[in-house]
Write a protein that holds these residues in place. Structure first.
Motif, PDB file in Angstrom:
ATOM      1  N   VAL A 278       0.838  -1.198   0.000  1.00  0.00           N
ATOM      2  CA  VAL A 278       0.000   0.000   0.000  1.00  0.00           C
ATOM      3  C   VAL A 278       0.877   1.254   0.000  1.00  0.00           C
ATOM      4  O   VAL A 278       0.625   2.215  -0.750  1.00  0.00           O
ATOM      5  CB  VAL A 278      -0.942  -0.001   1.222  1.00  0.00           C
ATOM      6  CG1 VAL A 278      -1.714   1.314   1.301  1.00  0.00           C
ATOM      7  CG2 VAL A 278      -1.897  -1.184   1.155  1.00  0.00           C
ATOM      8  N   GLN A 279       1.907   1.255   0.840  1.00  0.00           N
ATOM      9  CA  GLN A 279       2.794   2.411   0.903  1.00  0.00           C
ATOM     10  C   GLN A 279       3.523   2.621  -0.420  1.00  0.00           C
ATOM     11  O   GLN A 279       3.700   3.758  -0.869  1.00  0.00           O
ATOM     12  CB  GLN A 279       3.805   2.227   2.037  1.00  0.00           C
ATOM     13  CG  GLN A 279       3.197   2.221   3.417  1.00  0.00           C
ATOM     14  CD  GLN A 279       4.246   2.245   4.506  1.00  0.00           C
ATOM     15  OE1 GLN A 279       5.046   3.168   4.605  1.00  0.00           O
ATOM     16  NE2 GLN A 279       4.249   1.219   5.340  1.00  0.00           N
ATOM     17  N   LEU A 280       3.939   1.528  -1.045  1.00  0.00           N
ATOM     18  CA  LEU A 280       4.611   1.636  -2.337  1.00  0.00           C
ATOM     19  C   LEU A 280       3.670   2.181  -3.410  1.00  0.00           C
ATOM     20  O   LEU A 280       4.070   3.004  -4.239  1.00  0.00           O
ATOM     21  CB  LEU A 280       5.157   0.272  -2.766  1.00  0.00           C
ATOM     22  CG  LEU A 280       6.615  -0.042  -2.455  1.00  0.00           C
ATOM     23  CD1 LEU A 280       6.945  -1.479  -2.845  1.00  0.00           C
ATOM     24  CD2 LEU A 280       7.549   0.927  -3.145  1.00  0.00           C
ATOM     25  N   SER A 281       2.439   1.732  -3.397  1.00  0.00           N
ATOM     26  CA  SER A 281       1.468   2.201  -4.388  1.00  0.00           C
ATOM     27  C   SER A 281       1.196   3.694  -4.222  1.00  0.00           C
ATOM     28  O   SER A 281       1.094   4.435  -5.207  1.00  0.00           O
ATOM     29  CB  SER A 281       0.162   1.403  -4.261  1.00  0.00           C
ATOM     30  OG  SER A 281       0.394   0.019  -4.470  1.00  0.00           O
ATOM     31  N   ILE A 282       1.086   4.121  -2.962  1.00  0.00           N
ATOM     32  CA  ILE A 282       0.881   5.551  -2.707  1.00  0.00           C
ATOM     33  C   ILE A 282       2.100   6.354  -3.172  1.00  0.00           C
ATOM     34  O   ILE A 282       1.970   7.423  -3.784  1.00  0.00           O
ATOM     35  CB  ILE A 282       0.617   5.792  -1.205  1.00  0.00           C
ATOM     36  CG1 ILE A 282      -0.719   5.156  -0.799  1.00  0.00           C
ATOM     37  CG2 ILE A 282       0.611   7.282  -0.885  1.00  0.00           C
ATOM     38  CD1 ILE A 282      -0.994   5.192   0.690  1.00  0.00           C
ATOM     39  N   ALA A 283       3.298   5.821  -2.894  1.00  0.00           N
ATOM     40  CA  ALA A 283       4.520   6.505  -3.315  1.00  0.00           C
ATOM     41  C   ALA A 283       4.608   6.586  -4.833  1.00  0.00           C
ATOM     42  O   ALA A 283       5.033   7.614  -5.390  1.00  0.00           O
ATOM     43  CB  ALA A 283       5.743   5.783  -2.750  1.00  0.00           C
ATOM     44  N   ALA A 284       4.200   5.523  -5.532  1.00  0.00           N
ATOM     45  CA  ALA A 284       4.226   5.533  -6.994  1.00  0.00           C
ATOM     46  C   ALA A 284       3.283   6.589  -7.549  1.00  0.00           C
ATOM     47  O   ALA A 284       3.631   7.336  -8.481  1.00  0.00           O
ATOM     48  CB  ALA A 284       3.863   4.150  -7.531  1.00  0.00           C
ATOM     49  N   ALA A 285       2.078   6.673  -6.966  1.00  0.00           N
ATOM     50  CA  ALA A 285       1.120   7.685  -7.408  1.00  0.00           C
ATOM     51  C   ALA A 285       1.632   9.094  -7.116  1.00  0.00           C
ATOM     52  O   ALA A 285       1.510  10.006  -7.945  1.00  0.00           O
ATOM     53  CB  ALA A 285      -0.232   7.457  -6.723  1.00  0.00           C
ATOM     54  N   ALA A 286       2.228   9.274  -5.938  1.00  0.00           N
ATOM     55  CA  ALA A 286       2.786  10.587  -5.585  1.00  0.00           C
ATOM     56  C   ALA A 286       3.931  10.955  -6.520  1.00  0.00           C
ATOM     57  O   ALA A 286       4.093  12.125  -6.898  1.00  0.00           O
ATOM     58  CB  ALA A 286       3.265  10.574  -4.137  1.00  0.00           C
ATOM     59  N   GLY A 287       4.730   9.954  -6.906  1.00  0.00           N
ATOM     60  CA  GLY A 287       5.833  10.224  -7.823  1.00  0.00           C
ATOM     61  C   GLY A 287       5.355  10.708  -9.172  1.00  0.00           C
ATOM     62  O   GLY A 287       5.947  11.621  -9.770  1.00  0.00           O
TER      63      GLY A 287
END
Length: 309
Positions: A278-287
């Protein structure tokens, strides 16, 4: 006609075909939106491909070993860290297959650092084209990103080969962690490359700052040590909130994603942050959002590139 002249001729020809003049391109550069810029980049994808091929060929020009040099640096780093940090300083204690663990982290971080480092100097290194020919300036940081991805694929292939030879490869759903991890590294790396490449034109100190930042960020990522070690240290020190800040680093999350996908962190009984996917997915979207914001800043700054160069 030498290679540089051929490249400039191709640039002029491509823009003549789509009916965009040099002056009109410059006058409208500041006002185009992100999606119109993206369409222009897609229109000039052949130019982007040419720049990537040029960068790869020029990097290994007159080299007898060629692409092998892509592997020599990370493998040398692996040997040094494995012996000095792992053996002499004892960091390998509690981390099985420490060499694979290090190489996994170095492969992930190498992608990010090469995008940022190569992208920072991309405008300045192509000053001749910027001053003489109108092309979308974003092509140059994108070309650096493409070159970094090419080198990354070679290192990733070698990493999988090492894991297979060691007998530690486990085909599982954990490999899905690679997708958001790569997207996070590329998106944040490209966003920083766009910003730094534009600022570097006006302030040459940016180059030195990037060198230091890339070095510090590598040690601030769980490459030579585990996330669990950081958790234990900050917890015993009574500052657990520092772990949240440390884990929120997109590079840290991406390295952890690589380790879980390839090295198998949880299968080896070592801790990882809760809800890592979940944290990685949020980071990818933020990126991806950061890329949009960085491109808008880049567009505002690119108007005086030719004069500054």
């Amino acid at each position: 006609m030498n290679r540089a002249e051929r490249l400039e001729a191709l640039s002029r020809a491509s823009f003549t075909t789509i009916g965009v003049s040099v002056e009109s391109g410059k006058s409208h550069a500041r006002y185009r939106g992100f999606f119109s810029s993206t369409r222009e980049i897609v229109t000039n994808r052949s130019m982007l491909s040419l720049l990537v091929r040029r960068d790869i060929k020029s990097r290994y020009k007159d080299s007898s070993l060629g692409l092998i040099w892509t592997l020599i640096k990370p493998l040398t780093q692996l040997a040094i860290y494995f012996v000095v940090v792992g053996k002499f300083l004892g960091a390998e204690r509690g981390i099985p297959d420490f060499a694979i663990y290090i190489f996994t982290g170095l492969t992930a971080y190498g992608l990010f650092s090469e995008i940022v480092s190569g992208g920072t100097g991309s405008i300045l290194n192509n000053a001749g084209l910027v001053k003489k020919v109108y092309v979308p300036r974003e092509l140059f940081p994108l070309a650096a990103t493409g070159t970094a991805l090419f080198n990354f694929m070679i290192q990733l292939f070698v990493l999988f080969g090492i894991v297979l030879l060691s007998g530690n490869f486990r085909l599982s759903w954990n490999l899905i962690y690679l997708l958001p991890a790569v997207i996070t590294l590329v998106s944040f790396g490209l966003a920083l490359a766009l910003l730094f490449s534009a600022w570097f034109v006006y302030l040459r100190d940016i180059g030195y700052f990037v060198e230091i930042a890339v070095m510090v960020l590598m040690w601030a990522s769980p490459i030579l040590y585990s996330w669990g070690m950081v958790r234990d240290v900050v917890t015993s020190a009574g500052i657990p909130w520092l772990l949240e800040i440390y884990t929120a680093n997109p590079v840290t999350l991406s390295v952890l994603g690589f380790q879980e996908a390839i090295w198998g962190t949880t299968d080896r009984g070592l801790p990882i942050p809760d809800h890592l996917m979940v944290q990685l997915s949020i980071a990818a979207a933020a990126g991806l959002l950061c890329v949009i914001g960085a491109q808008r800043i880049f567009t505002r700054l690119q108007g005086n590139f030719a004069q500054e160069l």
